[in-house]
Scaffold this motif. Sequence first.
Motif, PDB file in Angstrom:
ATOM      1  N   TYR A 114       0.303  -1.654   0.091  1.00  0.00           N
ATOM      2  CA  TYR A 114       0.010  -0.055  -0.014  1.00  0.00           C
ATOM      3  C   TYR A 114       1.008   1.453  -0.325  1.00  0.00           C
ATOM      4  CZ  TYR A 114       1.139   0.359   5.092  1.00  0.00           C
ATOM      5  OH  TYR A 114       1.704  -0.502   6.404  1.00  0.00           O
ATOM      6  N   VAL A 115       0.402   2.645  -0.589  1.00  0.00           N
ATOM      7  CA  VAL A 115       1.088   3.767  -0.087  1.00  0.00           C
ATOM      8  C   VAL A 115       1.128   4.171   1.431  1.00  0.00           C
ATOM      9  CG1 VAL A 115       1.113   5.808  -1.922  1.00  0.00           C
ATOM     10  CG2 VAL A 115      -0.220   3.570  -2.828  1.00  0.00           C
ATOM     11  N   ALA A 116       2.248   4.878   0.643  1.00  0.00           N
ATOM     12  CA  ALA A 116       2.246   5.424   2.358  1.00  0.00           C
ATOM     13  C   ALA A 116       2.732   6.337   2.148  1.00  0.00           C
ATOM     14  CB  ALA A 116       3.281   5.259   4.418  1.00  0.00           C
ATOM     15  N   SER A 117       3.060   7.613   3.128  1.00  0.00           N
ATOM     16  CA  SER A 117       4.259   8.470   2.422  1.00  0.00           C
ATOM     17  C   SER A 117       5.350   8.994   3.323  1.00  0.00           C
ATOM     18  CB  SER A 117       3.281   9.800   3.722  1.00  0.00           C
ATOM     19  OG  SER A 117       4.064   9.666   5.551  1.00  0.00           O
ATOM     20  N   ALA A 118       6.125   9.373   2.076  1.00  0.00           N
ATOM     21  CA  ALA A 118       7.855   8.450   3.105  1.00  0.00           C
ATOM     22  C   ALA A 118       8.581  10.102   3.948  1.00  0.00           C
ATOM     23  CB  ALA A 118       8.564   8.537   1.552  1.00  0.00           C
ATOM     24  N   VAL A 153      -2.344   8.248  -6.105  1.00  0.00           N
ATOM     25  CA  VAL A 153      -1.828   9.768  -5.087  1.00  0.00           C
ATOM     26  C   VAL A 153      -1.458  10.626  -5.808  1.00  0.00           C
ATOM     27  CG1 VAL A 153      -0.902  10.095  -3.374  1.00  0.00           C
ATOM     28  CG2 VAL A 153      -2.085   7.937  -3.391  1.00  0.00           C
ATOM     29  N   ILE A 154      -0.029  10.699  -6.797  1.00  0.00           N
ATOM     30  CA  ILE A 154       0.172  11.466  -7.318  1.00  0.00           C
ATOM     31  C   ILE A 154       0.017  12.639  -7.761  1.00  0.00           C
ATOM     32  CG2 ILE A 154       2.095  12.185  -9.475  1.00  0.00           C
ATOM     33  CD1 ILE A 154       3.454   8.785  -8.892  1.00  0.00           C
ATOM     34  N   GLY A 155      -0.072  14.016  -7.768  1.00  0.00           N
ATOM     35  CA  GLY A 155      -0.645  15.704  -8.004  1.00  0.00           C
ATOM     36  C   GLY A 155      -1.970  15.485  -7.510  1.00  0.00           C
ATOM     37  N   ARG A 156      -2.391  14.302  -6.544  1.00  0.00           N
ATOM     38  CA  ARG A 156      -3.411  14.235  -5.721  1.00  0.00           C
ATOM     39  C   ARG A 156      -2.907  14.994  -4.148  1.00  0.00           C
ATOM     40  NH1 ARG A 156      -7.493   9.840  -5.373  1.00  0.00           N
ATOM     41  NH2 ARG A 156      -9.048  11.417  -4.811  1.00  0.00           N
ATOM     42  N   SER A 157      -3.358  16.305  -3.624  1.00  0.00           N
ATOM     43  CA  SER A 157      -3.149  16.668  -2.151  1.00  0.00           C
ATOM     44  C   SER A 157      -3.472  15.885  -1.380  1.00  0.00           C
ATOM     45  CB  SER A 157      -3.437  17.762  -2.135  1.00  0.00           C
ATOM     46  OG  SER A 157      -4.422  19.218  -2.799  1.00  0.00           O
ATOM     47  N   SER A 158      -3.328  16.900   0.580  1.00  0.00           N
ATOM     48  CA  SER A 158      -4.030  16.387   1.075  1.00  0.00           C
ATOM     49  C   SER A 158      -4.829  16.869   1.631  1.00  0.00           C
ATOM     50  CB  SER A 158      -3.260  15.241   2.562  1.00  0.00           C
ATOM     51  OG  SER A 158      -3.948  14.436   3.465  1.00  0.00           O
ATOM     52  N   ASN A 159      -6.246  16.366   2.402  1.00  0.00           N
ATOM     53  CA  ASN A 159      -7.426  17.160   3.419  1.00  0.00           C
ATOM     54  C   ASN A 159      -6.622  17.966   4.345  1.00  0.00           C
ATOM     55  OD1 ASN A 159      -9.084  16.979   1.025  1.00  0.00           O
ATOM     56  ND2 ASN A 159      -9.828  15.334   2.280  1.00  0.00           N
ATOM     57  N   VAL A 160      -5.943  17.215   4.927  1.00  0.00           N
ATOM     58  CA  VAL A 160      -4.108  17.629   5.852  1.00  0.00           C
ATOM     59  C   VAL A 160      -3.516  17.610   5.866  1.00  0.00           C
ATOM     60  CG1 VAL A 160      -6.655  16.936   8.191  1.00  0.00           C
ATOM     61  CG2 VAL A 160      -5.234  15.000   7.561  1.00  0.00           C
ATOM     62  N   SER A 161      -2.851  17.698   6.939  1.00  0.00           N
ATOM     63  CA  SER A 161      -1.345  17.064   6.882  1.00  0.00           C
ATOM     64  C   SER A 161      -1.023  15.702   7.504  1.00  0.00           C
ATOM     65  CB  SER A 161       0.032  18.310   8.103  1.00  0.00           C
ATOM     66  OG  SER A 161      -0.343  19.767   7.083  1.00  0.00           O
ATOM     67  N   LEU A 162      -0.206  15.316   6.688  1.00  0.00           N
ATOM     68  CA  LEU A 162      -0.050  14.016   7.728  1.00  0.00           C
ATOM     69  C   LEU A 162       1.867  13.897   7.927  1.00  0.00           C
ATOM     70  CD1 LEU A 162      -1.678  12.273   4.845  1.00  0.00           C
ATOM     71  CD2 LEU A 162      -2.588  13.061   6.528  1.00  0.00           C
ATOM     72  N   ALA A 163       1.786  12.876   8.361  1.00  0.00           N
ATOM     73  CA  ALA A 163       3.080  12.598   9.272  1.00  0.00           C
ATOM     74  C   ALA A 163       3.824  11.789   8.185  1.00  0.00           C
ATOM     75  CB  ALA A 163       3.229  12.595  10.894  1.00  0.00           C
ATOM     76  N   ALA A 164       5.443  11.553   8.217  1.00  0.00           N
ATOM     77  CA  ALA A 164       6.032  10.318   7.597  1.00  0.00           C
ATOM     78  C   ALA A 164       5.508   8.905   8.000  1.00  0.00           C
ATOM     79  CB  ALA A 164       7.688  10.117   7.471  1.00  0.00           C
ATOM     80  N   GLY A 165       4.896   7.702   6.791  1.00  0.00           N
ATOM     81  CA  GLY A 165       4.882   6.426   7.287  1.00  0.00           C
ATOM     82  C   GLY A 165       3.242   6.527   7.134  1.00  0.00           C
ATOM     83  N   THR A 166       2.291   7.646   7.763  1.00  0.00           N
ATOM     84  CA  THR A 166       0.950   7.895   6.828  1.00  0.00           C
ATOM     85  C   THR A 166       0.370   6.284   6.272  1.00  0.00           C
ATOM     86  OG1 THR A 166       0.882   9.178   8.718  1.00  0.00           O
ATOM     87  CG2 THR A 166      -1.290   8.837   7.356  1.00  0.00           C
ATOM     88  N   PRO A 167       0.030   5.832   5.912  1.00  0.00           N
ATOM     89  CA  PRO A 167      -0.990   5.176   4.938  1.00  0.00           C
ATOM     90  C   PRO A 167      -2.528   5.938   4.119  1.00  0.00           C
ATOM     91  CG  PRO A 167      -1.510   3.664   6.599  1.00  0.00           C
ATOM     92  CD  PRO A 167      -0.668   4.826   7.304  1.00  0.00           C
ATOM     93  N   LEU A 168      -2.296   6.599   3.336  1.00  0.00           N
ATOM     94  CA  LEU A 168      -2.568   7.471   2.211  1.00  0.00           C
ATOM     95  C   LEU A 168      -4.407   6.461   2.292  1.00  0.00           C
ATOM     96  CD1 LEU A 168      -0.069   8.844   0.241  1.00  0.00           C
ATOM     97  CD2 LEU A 168      -0.563   9.296   2.219  1.00  0.00           C
ATOM     98  N   ARG A 169      -5.362   7.570   2.700  1.00  0.00           N
ATOM     99  CA  ARG A 169      -6.663   7.215   2.455  1.00  0.00           C
ATOM    100  C   ARG A 169      -6.733   7.706   0.688  1.00  0.00           C
ATOM    101  NH1 ARG A 169      -9.465   7.762   7.158  1.00  0.00           N
ATOM    102  NH2 ARG A 169     -11.369   7.594   6.015  1.00  0.00           N
ATOM    103  N   LEU A 170      -7.554   7.181  -0.439  1.00  0.00           N
ATOM    104  CA  LEU A 170      -8.076   7.926  -1.228  1.00  0.00           C
ATOM    105  C   LEU A 170      -9.298   9.140  -1.052  1.00  0.00           C
ATOM    106  CD1 LEU A 170      -8.435   5.265  -4.230  1.00  0.00           C
ATOM    107  CD2 LEU A 170      -6.315   6.648  -3.686  1.00  0.00           C
ATOM    108  N   ASP A 171      -9.996   8.045  -0.114  1.00  0.00           N
ATOM    109  CA  ASP A 171     -11.263   9.389   0.781  1.00  0.00           C
ATOM    110  C   ASP A 171     -10.634  11.000   0.760  1.00  0.00           C
ATOM    111  OD1 ASP A 171     -10.639   8.552   2.582  1.00  0.00           O
ATOM    112  OD2 ASP A 171     -12.519   8.078   3.818  1.00  0.00           O
ATOM    113  N   THR A 172      -9.198  11.181   1.667  1.00  0.00           N
ATOM    114  CA  THR A 172      -8.749  11.765   2.395  1.00  0.00           C
ATOM    115  C   THR A 172      -8.109  12.783   0.868  1.00  0.00           C
ATOM    116  OG1 THR A 172      -6.836  10.747   3.772  1.00  0.00           O
ATOM    117  CG2 THR A 172      -9.064  10.789   4.641  1.00  0.00           C
ATOM    118  N   LEU A 173      -8.012  12.399  -0.102  1.00  0.00           N
ATOM    119  CA  LEU A 173      -7.340  13.392  -1.158  1.00  0.00           C
ATOM    120  C   LEU A 173      -7.677  13.993  -1.991  1.00  0.00           C
ATOM    121  CD1 LEU A 173      -4.236  10.712  -1.837  1.00  0.00           C
ATOM    122  CD2 LEU A 173      -4.395  12.222  -0.026  1.00  0.00           C
ATOM    123  N   ARG A 174      -7.640  15.367  -2.812  1.00  0.00           N
ATOM    124  CA  ARG A 174      -7.804  15.955  -3.400  1.00  0.00           C
ATOM    125  C   ARG A 174      -6.963  15.336  -4.599  1.00  0.00           C
ATOM    126  NH1 ARG A 174      -7.809  21.750  -0.438  1.00  0.00           N
ATOM    127  NH2 ARG A 174      -9.775  21.061   1.748  1.00  0.00           N
TER     128      ARG A 174
END
Length: 236
Positions: A114-118, A153-174
Amino acid sequence: MAAWLTPNRPTLFAALALASATALAQQPARQDLNQLKLTVEQFLQSQVAGMAGQVSVAVGPIDQRMSLASCPQPQAFFMPGARAWGKTTVGVRCASPSAWTVYIQANVSVQADYVASAVPLAQGQPIEATQLAMVRGDLTTLPAGVATDVGQVIGRSSNVSLAAGTPLRLDTLRSKPVVQSGQLVKLVSGNASFRVSSEARAVATASEGQMVAVRTANGSQVTGIARAGGLVEVAF
């Protein structure tokens, strides 16, 4: 006289043994509990067939003190809302010759990438490939809708700031904006018979398929659907 009334001991023992055997024979056969466990496992395996990732099914222990009449065709089923994902419950029922229903606990795990923030991700900033990492884990223990492909995920943005290692949920990405606030866009309007295009200026930022307001050259404001390439469609 007493000797004549006393039953023959071997005959008495034989009669008791026959009575005991007859009673046992008359008792209904009991259900093999290991067969129930196998029924649940096969049912869950059929439910996860074709699922991406490495899927494993573990059926919980069955109380060996449970006594059920033997069933030639026990049927497994899901309760409403249950599914083959994580900790779950499977029902097993028998319709004939004796009706009974039991519920058995099980666990389905799905090991996949799965995709997480590095690195930490700032709210509203477009996400780049270098900011992402693929991590291996059990998807059933993660929030629903976790991205499994960096292309999601690439090109999209998060609704909130995320720490490194956070799994990326599609429903929280714009989605990546296709129209920016203040941008000069092509306003396309019409119907199946004709189409007219003109220039207008976007009042807000919008992603593909979102509604966005634009202001025309004469100062009027209209709303249309944002499209890639700086287009805004208005249907009449």
